[in-house]
Design a protein around this motif. Structure first.
Motif, PDB file in Angstrom:
ATOM      1  N   ARG A   1       5.510  -5.284   8.815  1.00 38.17           N
ATOM      2  CA  ARG A   1       4.380  -4.355   9.074  1.00 38.17           C
ATOM      3  C   ARG A   1       4.149  -3.412   8.108  1.00 38.17           C
ATOM      4  N   TRP A   2       5.185  -2.866   7.601  1.00 34.86           N
ATOM      5  CA  TRP A   2       5.171  -1.687   6.644  1.00 34.86           C
ATOM      6  C   TRP A   2       4.376  -2.129   5.278  1.00 34.86           C
ATOM      7  N   CYS A   3       4.817  -3.497   4.816  1.00 42.41           N
ATOM      8  CA  CYS A   3       4.643  -4.067   3.611  1.00 42.41           C
ATOM      9  C   CYS A   3       2.621  -4.441   3.905  1.00 42.41           C
ATOM     10  N   LEU A   4       2.428  -4.979   5.007  1.00 43.21           N
ATOM     11  CA  LEU A   4       1.076  -5.065   5.393  1.00 43.21           C
ATOM     12  C   LEU A   4       0.215  -3.752   5.412  1.00 43.21           C
ATOM     13  N   THR A   5       0.695  -2.530   5.933  1.00 43.63           N
ATOM     14  CA  THR A   5       0.047  -1.540   5.745  1.00 43.63           C
ATOM     15  C   THR A   5      -0.186  -0.969   4.341  1.00 43.63           C
ATOM     16  N   LYS A   6       0.683  -1.470   3.369  1.00 38.69           N
ATOM     17  CA  LYS A   6       0.539  -1.072   1.882  1.00 38.69           C
ATOM     18  C   LYS A   6      -0.607  -2.004   1.612  1.00 38.69           C
ATOM     19  N   LEU A   7      -0.637  -3.327   1.764  1.00 39.15           N
ATOM     20  CA  LEU A   7      -1.423  -4.216   1.207  1.00 39.15           C
ATOM     21  C   LEU A   7      -3.130  -3.732   1.807  1.00 39.15           C
ATOM     22  N   ARG A   8      -3.084  -3.409   3.038  1.00 31.82           N
ATOM     23  CA  ARG A   8      -4.475  -2.819   3.479  1.00 31.82           C
ATOM     24  C   ARG A   8      -5.200  -1.928   2.700  1.00 31.82           C
ATOM     25  N   LYS A   9      -4.188  -1.218   2.190  1.00 29.97           N
ATOM     26  CA  LYS A   9      -4.549   0.010   1.308  1.00 29.97           C
ATOM     27  C   LYS A   9      -5.336  -0.479  -0.140  1.00 29.97           C
ATOM     28  N   ILE A  10      -4.493  -1.350  -0.384  1.00 30.22           N
ATOM     29  CA  ILE A  10      -4.879  -2.056  -1.792  1.00 30.22           C
ATOM     30  C   ILE A  10      -6.224  -2.919  -1.515  1.00 30.22           C
ATOM     31  N   LEU A  11      -6.225  -3.630  -0.556  1.00 31.32           N
ATOM     32  CA  LEU A  11      -7.364  -4.464  -0.616  1.00 31.32           C
ATOM     33  C   LEU A  11      -8.508  -4.479   0.422  1.00 31.32           C
ATOM     34  N   ASN A  12      -8.398  -3.611   1.436  1.00 33.12           N
ATOM     35  CA  ASN A  12      -9.325  -3.519   2.336  1.00 33.12           C
ATOM     36  C   ASN A  12     -10.400  -2.066   1.977  1.00 33.12           C
ATOM     37  N   THR A  13     -11.502  -2.480   2.289  1.00 36.83           N
ATOM     38  CA  THR A  13     -12.588  -1.241   1.772  1.00 36.83           C
ATOM     39  C   THR A  13     -13.244  -1.157   3.388  1.00 36.83           C
ATOM     40  N   PRO A  14     -14.009  -0.004   3.101  1.00 37.45           N
ATOM     41  CA  PRO A  14     -14.718   0.586   4.165  1.00 37.45           C
ATOM     42  C   PRO A  14     -15.779  -0.670   4.653  1.00 37.45           C
ATOM     43  N   GLY A  15     -15.587  -1.278   5.918  1.00 40.73           N
ATOM     44  CA  GLY A  15     -16.697  -2.300   6.425  1.00 40.73           C
ATOM     45  C   GLY A  15     -16.229  -3.516   6.023  1.00 40.73           C
TER      46      GLY A  15
END
Length: 231
Positions: free
Chosen positions: A81-95
């Motif tokens: 879960r911690w690693c996925l949180t980091k990945l979201r910050k890298i890959l996700n964008t608004p919308g």
């Protein structure tokens, strides 16, 4: 021997200079968004998770990821879960959420992304034009995940070795194909008798050389070439 060559130029379909998200796995791992390099976390397992999900053919069970990356851990699902949180910050964008996780599985939405490893894996090397071959070869700056090693993770080590062999073989095939010399001819189809009006000054002694023929007639999409007995 008769050879028929279409004059349509083959172009690599994955030239995504306008892509907003670029992932590089061949060589050191890097992520570029809107032309700017993204600072990656120091955790090697975040980078390993990114690569594994990029190359996975579909949703991956959380249990499989835990077994792959955490040979010894008190709470592997918590670390995931911690690693996925980091990945979201890298890959996700608004919308746009690219890290799609359910209670049991994880998958990445890579639609519209430019991923070097996926370009290489999906390319029809034999059908690419020389310029596209060279562009593809330029992506291969090193082995897959060149800067990545994870301690005490034998399953990941085995997966990484298999993937490196796979991509090294593809990169070698691309390099060999790109090294084949190409010679272009211009064929006049308007004259009473078909004639070659433009050709290279020196022909190749290499048996595997490629020969491209173009015509000045848009209604003639192909050229049939007859080789004589001394060719």
């Amino acid at each position: 021997m008769t050879v028929e060559t279409d004059v349509e130029s083959t172009q690599i379909a994955v030239n995504r200079a306008q892509s907003r998200l670029v992932l590089r796995l061949l060589g050191p791992v890097s992520v570029i968004r809107d032309g700017v390099a993204v600072d990656l976390p120091g955790s090697r397992k975040v980078r390993a998770l990114l690569a594994y999900l990029v190359l996975a053919p579909g949703p991956v069970p959380r249990s499989r990821i835990c077994d792959l990356l955490w040979d010894v851990a008190n709470d592997p699902r918590g670390e995931l879960r911690w690693c996925l949180t980091k990945l979201r910050k890298i890959l996700n964008t608004p919308g746009r959420d690219r890290v799609l996780a359910t209670k049991n599985t994880v998958v990445l939405d890579l639609d519209g992304c430019d991923v070097d490893a996926l370009r290489l894996a999906g390319a029809d090397i034999d059908a690419l034009a020389p310029g596209d071959l060279h562009a593809l070869a330029a992506l291969c700056t090193g082995p897959l995940l060149e800067d990545l090693a994870i301690d005490r993770s034998p399953p990941f080590d085995a997966w990484l070795q298999e993937q490196r062999q796979r991509f090294d073989a593809r990169a070698t095939a691309d390099d060999q194909q790109a090294a084949i010399p190409t010679y272009s001819f211009t064929v006049d189809t308007i004259a009473p008798a078909m004639a070659i009006t433009g050709q290279p000054a020196v022909l190749s002694p290499v048996a595997t050389a490629q020969f491209h023929f173009t015509t000045d007639d848009a209604l003639a999409p192909s050229v049939v070439c007859q080789l004589d007995a001394q060719a």
